[in-house]
Write an enzyme that holds these catalytic residues in place. Structure first.
Site, short mmCIF file in Angstrom:
data_model
loop_
_atom_site.label_atom_id
_atom_site.label_comp_id
_atom_site.label_asym_id
_atom_site.label_seq_id
_atom_site.Cartn_x
_atom_site.Cartn_y
_atom_site.Cartn_z
N LYS A 9 0.84 -1.22 0.00
CA LYS A 9 0.00 0.00 0.00
C LYS A 9 0.86 1.26 0.00
CE LYS A 9 -1.90 -0.96 3.93
NZ LYS A 9 -1.61 -2.30 4.45
N ARG A 84 -9.37 1.63 9.14
CA ARG A 84 -9.04 0.24 9.47
C ARG A 84 -10.17 -0.44 10.22
NH1 ARG A 84 -3.24 0.77 9.17
NH2 ARG A 84 -2.13 -1.16 9.53
N ARG A 123 12.55 -7.80 4.35
CA ARG A 123 12.80 -6.45 4.89
C ARG A 123 13.77 -6.53 6.06
NH1 ARG A 123 7.08 -3.23 4.45
NH2 ARG A 123 6.40 -4.45 6.20
N ARG A 130 10.91 -2.31 10.26
CA ARG A 130 10.44 -1.47 11.37
C ARG A 130 10.39 -2.32 12.62
NH1 ARG A 130 5.17 -0.16 8.15
NH2 ARG A 130 4.34 -1.40 9.87
N ARG A 141 -0.67 -8.63 13.41
CA ARG A 141 -1.17 -7.59 12.50
C ARG A 141 -2.10 -8.20 11.46
NH1 ARG A 141 4.51 -5.71 10.94
NH2 ARG A 141 3.58 -4.60 9.20
#
Ligand code: ADP
Length: 192
Positions: A9, A84, A123, A130, A141
């Site tokens: 996104k 959300r 990542r 992160r 999540r």
């Protein structure tokens, strides 16, 4: 922009901002800046983000309401990571209506869970992850996404605003598919 964590996104929202000039309104980025700045809001939300839980509707609706009044939002905006929850979507409809605007198009990026996990692992390996990018938090999540956020797809489908795009295609193809959806929505007159 809609889709599970890691769907792309943010990447695509940034491209839309560059090509169309509509600012990217990412509640995740806004919350992370508040944490980095050490503000009262940042201290309040830090532990929630670390766990991958949702910050309260009241907080995110407040920051979006404030952001929408900045002059760069006058001609449109790309929402990334907001709304959300159903109450957030309803609040957004009210906020926009009060400004003579509305949601024109909702783009869902569809990506399988196994691929999302691989993207997060990549990542981490590449060193640009992160604090909430770890397999355990991602699991939460994702669960939060399916429980609280996925029901919004029916909300926007009911309003005939939803376009679903394969988020597993190469970045370039996803960008092209999104551009097409935006142009089509524009032709139908959605963009006034
Ligand atoms: P991603 O979708 O990749 O998981 P985001 O950057 O959009 O990441 O969001 C990171 C975190 O910020 C979320 O896990 C949540 O804790 C918080 N957050 C962001 N946007 C919202 C929102 N609209 N409502 C509640 N919490 C949010």
């Amino acid at each position: 922009m809609f889709g599970p964590p890691g769907a792309g996104k943010g990447t695509q929202a940034k491209i839309i901002t560059e090509t169309r000039g509509w600012p990217q309104l990412s509640t995740g980025d806004m919350l992370r800046s508040a944490i980095a700045a050490g503000s009262e809001l940042g201290r309040k939300v830090e532990a929630i983000l670390a766990k991958g839980d949702l910050v309260s509707d009241e907080i995110v609706i407040g920051i979006i309401a404030e952001r929408l009044d900045k002059p760069d939002c006058a001609k449109g905006a790309v929402f990334d990571g907001f709304p959300r929850t159903i109450p957030q979507a309803e609040a957004l409809d009210r906020l926009l209506a009060g400004r003579g605007k509305k949601i024109e198009l909702v783009i869902e990026l569809k990506v399988d869970d196994a691929i999302l996990l691989k993207r997060v692992e990549q990542r981490i390996a590449e060193g640009h992850s992160r604090p909430d990018d770890n397999p355990e938090t991602l699991k939460n999540r994702l669960a939060v996404y399916y429980k609280n956020t996925a029901p919004l797809l029916a909300y926007y489908k009911g309003q005939k605003k939803l376009v679903t795009i394969d988020g597993m295609a190469p970045i370039d193809s996803v960008t092209k598919a999104i551009a097409k959806a935006i142009d089509m929505a524009g032709k139908k007159g959605w963009f006034g």
